[in-house]
Design an enzyme around this catalytic site. Structure first.
Site, PDB file in Angstrom:
ATOM      1  CE  LYS A  78      -3.958   2.025   2.495  1.00 41.03           C
ATOM      2  NZ  LYS A  78      -4.853   1.909   3.687  1.00 41.03           N
ATOM      3  CB  SER A 158      -8.210   3.789   2.479  1.00 37.88           C
ATOM      4  OG  SER A 158      -7.372   3.188   3.460  1.00 37.88           O
ATOM      5  CB  SER A 182      -8.695   0.994   5.360  1.00 35.36           C
ATOM      6  OG  SER A 182      -9.394   2.175   5.128  1.00 35.36           O
TER       7      SER A 182
END
Ligand code: GLN
Length: 490
Positions: A78, A158, A182
């Protein structure tokens, strides 16, 4: 070589050790898959040179019989994790050109154990969102579609790029972060497994901060075993993060086979929210039956302050974010928009560098922390947060795990819920309580919605009992036999 991208991490580990294929072949198969799936926008930055040199090192180690735990396993990272010398954006324009001079502890742990970095995955700006549409780099798309429909769906957020990449075979596993859901919500939307560990289990050093008392790193992968494997490498005490906890990291993979026999499962009645689709309720019931069939006992529990979790989260998280994001002033990192004075430079830089959702959070956070409203909002929210944590502590006196849905719906289409921030925030109704209480929680794919999209079930455990969470999740995984992938069976 397409089949190399459908392996599990455990399967790839075995295949590499048996010399059925090389780490280079495995990495190259993934790089080719990434090149063929750029439409999904799952990666912000691809790092092929990095990947190939790490894979070559892995092959040398494998040849010498010195394989490390994740030797040659290609992962997506990420873009919230600082990676030394590799562009790190947090999905934001304000970090334009930011090449961190250091590595986050979690990613350093993964490289120590031999993993290979394929690239940095797309995400909501500063991890604020539930659909990956707030990314400055454009939305990541889910590889899933409703059968018979061409509409693009959100992968959740997210950590949407990580979830899309794992589901689409663009990496074997990925890192995510979970501040209010997330990791779990995108895992649920994309039909994969996502684990948020206990607060403090993984170091936060080098992870761009959103809400420091809630943020926690964790794995996304295609099955429970793979999450257990990744967590073991990611977790651990870090003397440079005073909120990381000094406890030994167990061998989660070895412990997850204990099954659910004798476990006491709590079902919180307060999670039956108004307007919840009946298919979510049905899935939840199914999860209860699976765990009972595996020898668990199930009882109703009371988490009376649940109804305040979402409003509490949406005060605490923006408050911490407004403080954390004060550092982006055009002086130290990334973007700078020159102005006539230093104040004007700050204003122009922040106006141009932050997107609408980030600005909304900064304004809410500044407001709830302001002198006149601190007691009414921020202090009150902290008090309610303690009550939410106490509800869990009380419940965990009589049960070992809590079972709930992960999200109130399946994935929605790009464009839906987008102009209504409250509708978007409601997505987090089942996930934020575990963050507020600092507890480990997992989402495991358990079935399909009426329109053919994945739905996840969530298990929440006591602090540092990730092993039990994983064991019960494995039981659900085995019972559900979820073998669907985007575009058919995996
Ligand atoms: N969707 C939540 C939010 O927008 C959670 C985000 C997260 O966990 N990073 O704040």
């Amino acid at each position: 070589m397409a089949s190399l991208t459908t392996l599990s991490i455990a399967g790839a580990r075995d295949g590499l050790r048996a010399r059925e294929f090389s780490a280079l072949e495995l990495t190259q198969a993934h790089l080719a898959a990434m090149a063929g799936a750029r439409r999904l926008n799952a990666y912000i930055t691809e790092t092929p040179e990095h990947a190939i040199s790490q894979a070559a090192e892995s092959d040398a180690r494998l040849a010498r019989g010195e394989a490390r735990p994740l030797e040659g396993i290609p992962l997506g990272i990420k873009d919230l994790f600082c990676t030394k010398g590799v562009l790190t954006t947090a999905g934001s324009h304000i970090l334009d050109g930011f090449h961190p001079p250091y590595e986050s502890t979690v990613t350093a742990n993964l490289w120590r154990d031999g993993a290979v970095m394929l690239g940095k995955t797309n995400m909501d700006e500063f991890a604020m969102g539930s659909s990956n549409i707030t990314s400055y780099y454009g939305p990541a798309l889910s590889p899933w579609r409703r059968p018979g429909s061409a509409a693009d769906l959100v992968p959740g957020g997210s950590s949407g790029g990580s979830a899309a990449a794992v589901a689409a075979g663009l990496c074997l596993g990925a890192t995510g972060t979970d501040t209010g859901g997330s990791i779990r919500q995108p895992a649920s939307f994309c039909g994969i497994v996502g684990l948020k560990p206990t607060y403090g289990r993984c170091s936060r050093l080098g992870i761009v901060a959103f809400a420091s008392s809630l943020d926690q790193a964790g794995p996304l992968a295609r099955n429970v075993r793979d999450c257990a494997i990744l967590l073991r490498s990611m977790a651990g005490h870090d003397p440079l993060d005073s909120t990381s906890v000094d406890r030994p990291v167990p061998d989660y993979e070895a412990m997850m086979g204990r099954g659910a026999k004798g476990l006491r499962i709590g079902v919180p009645k307060q999670y039956r929210v108004d307007g919840m689709p009946s298919e979510i309720e049905t899935l939840w019931r199914q999860g209860i039956d699976w765990l009972k069939a595996a020898g668990a006992t199930v009882r109703d529990i009371d988490l009376p302050h649940t109804k305040y979790a979402l409003p509490t989260y949406y005060i605490v998280a923006p408050a911490e974010a407004s403080s954390n994001l004060a550092r982006y002033d055009g002086v130290r990192y990334g973007l700078r928009v020159p102005g006539a004075s230093i104040d004007e430079m700050y204003e122009l830089t922040r106006a141009a560098g932050f997107g609408a959702e980030v600005k909304r959070r900064v304004m809410i956070g500044t407001y709830v922390l302001s002198a006149g409203y601190y007691d009414a909002y921020y202090l009150k929210a902290q008090q309610v947060r303690s009550l939410i944590a106490r509800d869990f502590a009380t419940a965990f006196e009589s049960v070992d795990l809590v079972l709930a849905p992960t999200a109130p719906s399946a994935a929605f289409a790009i464009g839906e819920k987008m102009d209504d921030p409250i509708a978007m925030y409601l997505n987090d109704v089942f996930t934020v309580p575990a963050n507020l209480a600092g507890l480990p929680a997992i989402s495991v794919p358990a079935g399909l919605s009426a329109d053919g999209l994945p739905l996840g079930l969530q298990l929440i455990g006591r602090a540092f009992e990730e092993d039990m969470v994983l064991a019960a999740a494995k039981t659900i995984e085995d019972a559900a036999g979820f073998s669907h992938g985007p575009g058919g069976a995996r």
